[in-house]
Design a protein around this motif. Sequence first.
Motif, short mmCIF file in Angstrom:
data_model
loop_
_atom_site.label_atom_id
_atom_site.label_comp_id
_atom_site.label_asym_id
_atom_site.label_seq_id
_atom_site.Cartn_x
_atom_site.Cartn_y
_atom_site.Cartn_z
N ARG A 141 0.82 -1.22 0.00
CA ARG A 141 0.00 0.00 0.00
C ARG A 141 0.85 1.26 0.00
N LEU A 142 2.14 1.10 -0.23
CA LEU A 142 3.04 2.25 -0.19
C LEU A 142 2.70 3.29 -1.26
N GLN A 143 2.44 2.83 -2.49
CA GLN A 143 2.18 3.80 -3.55
C GLN A 143 0.91 4.59 -3.26
N ALA A 144 -0.13 3.92 -2.77
CA ALA A 144 -1.35 4.63 -2.40
C ALA A 144 -1.09 5.60 -1.26
N ALA A 145 -0.30 5.17 -0.27
CA ALA A 145 -0.01 6.05 0.86
C ALA A 145 0.78 7.28 0.42
N ASN A 146 1.81 7.06 -0.41
CA ASN A 146 2.58 8.19 -0.92
C ASN A 146 1.71 9.13 -1.73
N GLY A 147 0.79 8.57 -2.52
CA GLY A 147 -0.10 9.39 -3.31
C GLY A 147 -1.05 10.21 -2.45
N LEU A 148 -1.63 9.58 -1.43
CA LEU A 148 -2.55 10.31 -0.54
C LEU A 148 -1.82 11.39 0.24
N LEU A 149 -0.59 11.11 0.68
CA LEU A 149 0.19 12.13 1.36
C LEU A 149 0.42 13.33 0.45
N ARG A 150 0.76 13.05 -0.80
CA ARG A 150 0.99 14.15 -1.74
C ARG A 150 -0.31 14.86 -2.09
N LEU A 151 -1.41 14.12 -2.14
CA LEU A 151 -2.69 14.75 -2.44
C LEU A 151 -3.03 15.78 -1.36
N GLY A 152 -2.86 15.38 -0.09
CA GLY A 152 -3.12 16.32 1.00
C GLY A 152 -2.19 17.51 0.95
N THR A 153 -0.91 17.28 0.71
CA THR A 153 0.03 18.39 0.68
C THR A 153 -0.22 19.31 -0.51
N ASN A 154 -0.69 18.76 -1.61
CA ASN A 154 -0.94 19.62 -2.77
C ASN A 154 -2.16 20.49 -2.58
N PHE A 155 -3.22 19.96 -1.94
CA PHE A 155 -4.35 20.81 -1.61
C PHE A 155 -3.89 21.92 -0.65
N ALA A 156 -2.98 21.56 0.26
CA ALA A 156 -2.46 22.58 1.17
C ALA A 156 -1.66 23.63 0.42
N ARG A 157 -0.91 23.21 -0.59
CA ARG A 157 -0.15 24.18 -1.38
C ARG A 157 -1.07 25.13 -2.12
N ILE A 158 -2.14 24.60 -2.70
CA ILE A 158 -3.08 25.45 -3.42
C ILE A 158 -3.63 26.53 -2.48
N ALA A 159 -4.11 26.09 -1.32
CA ALA A 159 -4.65 27.05 -0.35
C ALA A 159 -3.56 27.99 0.15
N GLY A 160 -2.38 27.42 0.44
CA GLY A 160 -1.30 28.22 0.99
C GLY A 160 -0.81 29.29 0.05
N TYR A 161 -0.58 28.92 -1.22
CA TYR A 161 -0.09 29.90 -2.18
C TYR A 161 -1.12 31.01 -2.41
N ALA A 162 -2.39 30.62 -2.51
CA ALA A 162 -3.43 31.63 -2.72
C ALA A 162 -3.52 32.57 -1.52
N LEU A 163 -3.51 32.00 -0.31
CA LEU A 163 -3.62 32.82 0.89
C LEU A 163 -2.36 33.62 1.15
N ALA A 164 -1.20 33.06 0.76
CA ALA A 164 0.06 33.77 1.02
C ALA A 164 0.12 35.08 0.25
#
Length: 428
Positions: A141-164
């Motif tokens: 399940r490593l590939q799914a876990a790595n993907g979900l971790l990146r999915l969460g971080t990328n949504f955070a980047r979208i919000a972070g860059y816009a808010l920054a």
Amino acid sequence: MHSYRRDLQLLRDRRFALLLAARTVSVLGSAFAPVALAFGVLELAGANATTLSVVLAAQAIPQVVFMLAGGVLADRFPRYRVMIAGEVLCAAAYTVLAAMLVTGWAPLPGLVVGAVLSGIGVALFYPSLVGIVPEVVAAERLQAANGLLRLGTNFARIAGYALAGATVVLVGAGPALAVSAAMFAGSALLIAALRLPARVRSATGTGTNPLADLRDGWREFVSRQWIWVIVLQFAFLVMALQAAHGVLGPVVAKEEMGGAAAWSAVLAGEAVGMVVGVVIAIRIRPRRPMLVSVLLTVPTALPYLLLGIYAPLWMVVLGAVVMGICFDIFGVLWETSLQREIPPDALSRVSSYDALGSLMFGPVGLLVAGPAAAVFGARPTLIACAGLIVLSTLAALCSPGVRNMRLSDPGPAAEPAPAAAKVAVPAA
């Protein structure tokens, strides 16, 4: 074809959910940092592109210098505790930088000290992050876990860059950096809640001498051609990225494209692409993952080329979307390959050599970017960065190890090894 529903079941696992939340909060905070720091420094009296280059290089150099130490610590002690130390150090660093920008007392030596502390924090955090995922989820399940971790971080980047960008425009760079510091502190608290059991280490693995640990990690690193060739490729690719993303892009945005809001739009476009890339990466199982990964680094030059040829902002943002898609497919496949092919006891050290090699020329790109922009112009230098990305990729594709690499079968979920075969890692 694997099921997205099955992948999402990982979210029911308490430890994985905590790790995902911690990483997401951390990235949300770190998304504020590059925008706030870049435009905060550029707004200082007498500051220019060279000033920004010095501050960013002061942040990047400790990441390189201390990365191997971070890998050794992560393989010797509970990784979640090393991650906490890194996040706390980043929180302290950005608190110091925020205070200087808010008060207006921001001498260059003080900015450099704050940047150095944040670089050390990243050096402690990254090797542990790569190594901790196999401690939380099973191998298949490593590939799914790595993907979900990146999915969460990328949504955070979208919000972070816009808010920054909005935060910098409305209240200034100092408060934006204060938000970043608070997020790193919150991430440290979430990681502390993981409380993973003591890891075990192979009795035939590393010794008690840190230098012996580094030698063992180096042997694992160089024994696989696909690893060291791609790391060497990324040494030049990251040099171009650091120059373009850290200095040249913000300079062009400030002088000709409207400032922080325009550059935040480019970064947000990259983050949107990363979300799409993760969704693709979770599902695909290429027979030759490193060949696919390296080929995908060619289009990452697109936004810099577009900036260099005076393309309008909307085209640069679209180029950043393509860049984000390619980088996150690469990232998921790369991390999964390391976690599947490297023995767990050496994973953080190999990851630290990976990060060290990939980042080793990054400070050069940051230091050269400002003077090069002054001599040749920012846009021609961006075109040169795009060319370096393409050339380094073509060189990596000459390696048979890269072209022919295939993943081993993950097999069933790993069972605990017999106690006689392992010894406990000392508690931190």
